[in-house]
Design an enzyme around this catalytic site. Structure first.
Site, PDB file in Angstrom:
ATOM      1  N   ARG A 115       0.887  -1.169   0.000  1.00 29.23           N
ATOM      2  CA  ARG A 115       0.000   0.000   0.000  1.00 29.23           C
ATOM      3  C   ARG A 115       0.915   1.207   0.000  1.00 29.23           C
ATOM      4  O   ARG A 115       1.637   1.434   0.981  1.00 29.23           O
ATOM      5  CB  ARG A 115      -0.914  -0.011   1.227  1.00 29.23           C
ATOM      6  CG  ARG A 115      -1.626   1.312   1.432  1.00 29.23           C
ATOM      7  CD  ARG A 115      -2.732   1.232   2.451  1.00 29.23           C
ATOM      8  NE  ARG A 115      -3.834   0.425   1.975  1.00 29.23           N
ATOM      9  CZ  ARG A 115      -5.031   0.372   2.549  1.00 29.23           C
ATOM     10  NH1 ARG A 115      -5.283   1.096   3.634  1.00 29.23           N
ATOM     11  NH2 ARG A 115      -5.977  -0.396   2.066  1.00 29.23           N
ATOM     12  N   GLN A 145      -9.718  -4.368  -3.780  1.00 34.91           N
ATOM     13  CA  GLN A 145     -11.049  -3.981  -3.309  1.00 34.91           C
ATOM     14  C   GLN A 145     -12.075  -4.173  -4.436  1.00 34.91           C
ATOM     15  O   GLN A 145     -13.172  -4.697  -4.224  1.00 34.91           O
ATOM     16  CB  GLN A 145     -11.026  -2.512  -2.861  1.00 34.91           C
ATOM     17  CG  GLN A 145     -12.358  -1.998  -2.340  1.00 34.91           C
ATOM     18  CD  GLN A 145     -12.742  -2.599  -1.007  1.00 34.91           C
ATOM     19  OE1 GLN A 145     -11.983  -2.532  -0.062  1.00 34.91           O
ATOM     20  NE2 GLN A 145     -13.917  -3.206  -0.929  1.00 34.91           N
ATOM     21  N   ARG A 168     -13.082  -9.481   1.501  1.00 32.82           N
ATOM     22  CA  ARG A 168     -11.678  -9.132   1.253  1.00 32.82           C
ATOM     23  C   ARG A 168     -10.799 -10.349   1.587  1.00 32.82           C
ATOM     24  O   ARG A 168      -9.845 -10.643   0.868  1.00 32.82           O
ATOM     25  CB  ARG A 168     -11.250  -7.922   2.099  1.00 32.82           C
ATOM     26  CG  ARG A 168     -11.822  -6.595   1.665  1.00 32.82           C
ATOM     27  CD  ARG A 168     -11.341  -6.171   0.279  1.00 32.82           C
ATOM     28  NE  ARG A 168      -9.903  -6.105   0.160  1.00 32.82           N
ATOM     29  CZ  ARG A 168      -9.144  -5.058   0.530  1.00 32.82           C
ATOM     30  NH1 ARG A 168      -9.731  -3.973   0.991  1.00 32.82           N
ATOM     31  NH2 ARG A 168      -7.832  -5.087   0.398  1.00 32.82           N
ATOM     32  N   CYS A 172     -16.589   0.589   0.649  1.00 26.25           N
ATOM     33  CA  CYS A 172     -15.328  -0.142   0.864  1.00 26.25           C
ATOM     34  C   CYS A 172     -14.883  -0.076   2.316  1.00 26.25           C
ATOM     35  O   CYS A 172     -14.121  -0.922   2.770  1.00 26.25           O
ATOM     36  CB  CYS A 172     -14.256   0.421  -0.053  1.00 26.25           C
ATOM     37  SG  CYS A 172     -14.103   2.222   0.064  1.00 26.25           S
ATOM     38  N   ASP A 212     -17.994   6.157  -1.178  1.00 25.33           N
ATOM     39  CA  ASP A 212     -16.674   6.124  -0.534  1.00 25.33           C
ATOM     40  C   ASP A 212     -16.522   7.464   0.191  1.00 25.33           C
ATOM     41  O   ASP A 212     -17.351   8.376   0.026  1.00 25.33           O
ATOM     42  CB  ASP A 212     -15.596   5.931  -1.624  1.00 25.33           C
ATOM     43  CG  ASP A 212     -14.206   5.648  -1.065  1.00 25.33           C
ATOM     44  OD1 ASP A 212     -14.049   5.526   0.169  1.00 25.33           O
ATOM     45  OD2 ASP A 212     -13.257   5.555  -1.878  1.00 25.33           O
ATOM     46  N   HIS A 260      -7.345   0.755  -6.358  1.00 23.41           N
ATOM     47  CA  HIS A 260      -7.452  -0.231  -5.264  1.00 23.41           C
ATOM     48  C   HIS A 260      -8.029  -1.517  -5.868  1.00 23.41           C
ATOM     49  O   HIS A 260      -9.174  -1.875  -5.617  1.00 23.41           O
ATOM     50  CB  HIS A 260      -8.368   0.333  -4.179  1.00 23.41           C
ATOM     51  CG  HIS A 260      -8.237  -0.340  -2.842  1.00 23.41           C
ATOM     52  ND1 HIS A 260      -7.400  -1.416  -2.611  1.00 23.41           N
ATOM     53  CD2 HIS A 260      -8.846  -0.084  -1.650  1.00 23.41           C
ATOM     54  CE1 HIS A 260      -7.497  -1.783  -1.353  1.00 23.41           C
ATOM     55  NE2 HIS A 260      -8.369  -0.999  -0.743  1.00 23.41           N
TER      56      HIS A 260
HETATM   57  N1   CP Z   1     -11.196  -0.869   2.217  1.00 21.31           N
HETATM   58  C1   CP Z   1      -9.922  -0.877   2.687  1.00 21.31           C
HETATM   59  O1   CP Z   1      -8.946  -1.008   1.945  1.00 21.31           O
HETATM   60  O2   CP Z   1      -9.839  -0.802   4.032  1.00 21.31           O
HETATM   61  P1   CP Z   1      -8.486  -0.580   4.857  1.00 21.31           P
HETATM   62  O3   CP Z   1      -8.010   0.822   4.566  1.00 21.31           O
HETATM   63  O4   CP Z   1      -8.891  -0.770   6.286  1.00 21.31           O
HETATM   64  O5   CP Z   1      -7.473  -1.593   4.396  1.00 21.31           O
END
Ligand code: CP
Length: 340
Positions: A109, A139, A303, A275, A234, A136
């Protein structure tokens, strides 16, 4: 050539995958979810390691990848900048070269999309994008899996309509790409200034032309939800956008908030998705997120199943598995050496 020596296949953007490959992944995720629910998750990645680099905090992505590796018989390491040298005392390039000699895959990330691309360019093992400032994809894969699970049985993906309401976030970009690639119908509703940029629309529009899906970008939120099977939102602002909060709040509130009045304009079958994390009372009300049409927690759980599917897809064909005879041979040599 040995599979482990082949150039790794990364998961950086669903645009790098055909619709058939994405459908294959969705089927694999479903099989692994079913096995897990039966308490019978196969140890397909026994002995494998995943390095997880997080430049930003995470709940779902971190936990889902770590638990997925454990369930599959492997192991995950949480690597935080500040605790490893990446980007400070060591270049991204050297970090990728070193880590990828010790682990079987890297999940990252990163604040900048370019960082995950740079890691992948120098990694000998698959790199998985765990969210950047552009997209992402894990996701989005999870979201389409969840939509398939929560649509009426037998409804093809090509009949599903997704209304994404709100800012053109990294999640919006990924969802727009995967839905249009799979022949789904995607609408992004936001005030002009916060709509998906032209480059995204061009790529997603080309996907839709090829797949038979569609892409619409509009500021008409009532139109966007009127035929929707899934109403998705979001956050309206993220870390680093604090100074923009008053402008953003003015632009989105109240028209683009997912509240009961807006959800009631969607068909009765429409489900609410997010998400997460969510800002309750901002982009969505408590009544909606906690209500009977919300599937956000099922989505979150998925997830985990998605990461299992991805990890198995990317790693299983690459892992070296010695025969019992070869393991015994090497064990014997080592024991003889130790007992000399
Ligand atoms: N949706 C998502 O990626 O959540 P986090 O930021 O908690 O990983």
């Amino acid at each position: 050539m040995d599979n482990a020596m082949r150039a790794p296949q990364h998961f950086l953007d669903t645009q790098d995958f055909t619709s058939d490959q994405l459908l294959h992944l969705l089927d694999l995720i479903e099989l692994l979810k079913r096995a897990d629910r039966a308490g019978a998750c196969p140890k397909l990645l026994a002995g494998a390691s995943l390095g997880m680099i997080f430049e930003e905090p995470s709940t779902r992505t971190r936990i889902s990848f770590e638990v997925a590796m454990t369930k599959l018989g492997g192991h995950a390491l949480y690597l935080r900048p500040g605790e490893i040298h990446m980007g400070q005392r060591e270049s991204i390039r050297d970090t990728a070269r070193v880590i990828s000699r010790m682990v079987d895959a890297i999940e990252a990330r990163t604040l900048k999309h370019q960082t995950v691309l740079d890691l992948a360019a120098d990694s000998k093992v698959p790199v998985i994008n765990g969210l950047t400032d552009y997209n992402h994809p894990t996701q989005a894969l999870c979201d389409v899996f969840t939509m398939r699970e929560h649509s009426q049985s037998g409804t093809p993906l090509s009949d599903l309509r997704v209304a994404f309401i709100g800012d053109a976030t990294n999640v919006c970009s990924s969802l727009m790409m995967i839905c249009t690639r799979l022949g789904m119908h995607f609408v992004h509703a936001a005030p002009d200034r916060y709509q998906a940029p032209a480059s995204w629309q061009k790529a997603a529009g080309a996907n839709a032309d090829a797949s038979g899906g569609s892409l619409t970008v509009t500021d008409d939120v009532h139109w966007a939800v009127r035929d929707a099977d899934f109403v998705y939102t979001d956050l309206w602002w993220w870390i680093g956008q604090e100074e923009e909060i008053p402008d953003r709040r003015r632009a989105f509130m109240p028209a683009y908030q997912i509240n009961r009045e807006l959800l009631d304009r969607a068909p009765a079958r429409a489900k609410f998705m997010h998400c997460l994390p969510a800002s309750r009372g901002v982009e969505v009300t408590d009544e909606v997120i906690d209500g009977p049409r919300s599937i956000v927690y099922q989505q979150s759980e998925n997830r985990l199943h998605t990461e299992k599917g991805l990890l198995v897809h990317l790693l299983y064909p690459r892992l070296r598995r010695a025969s019992a005879a070869l393991t015994a041979y090497h064990g014997g040599l080592i024991e003889d050496f130790l007992n000399r």
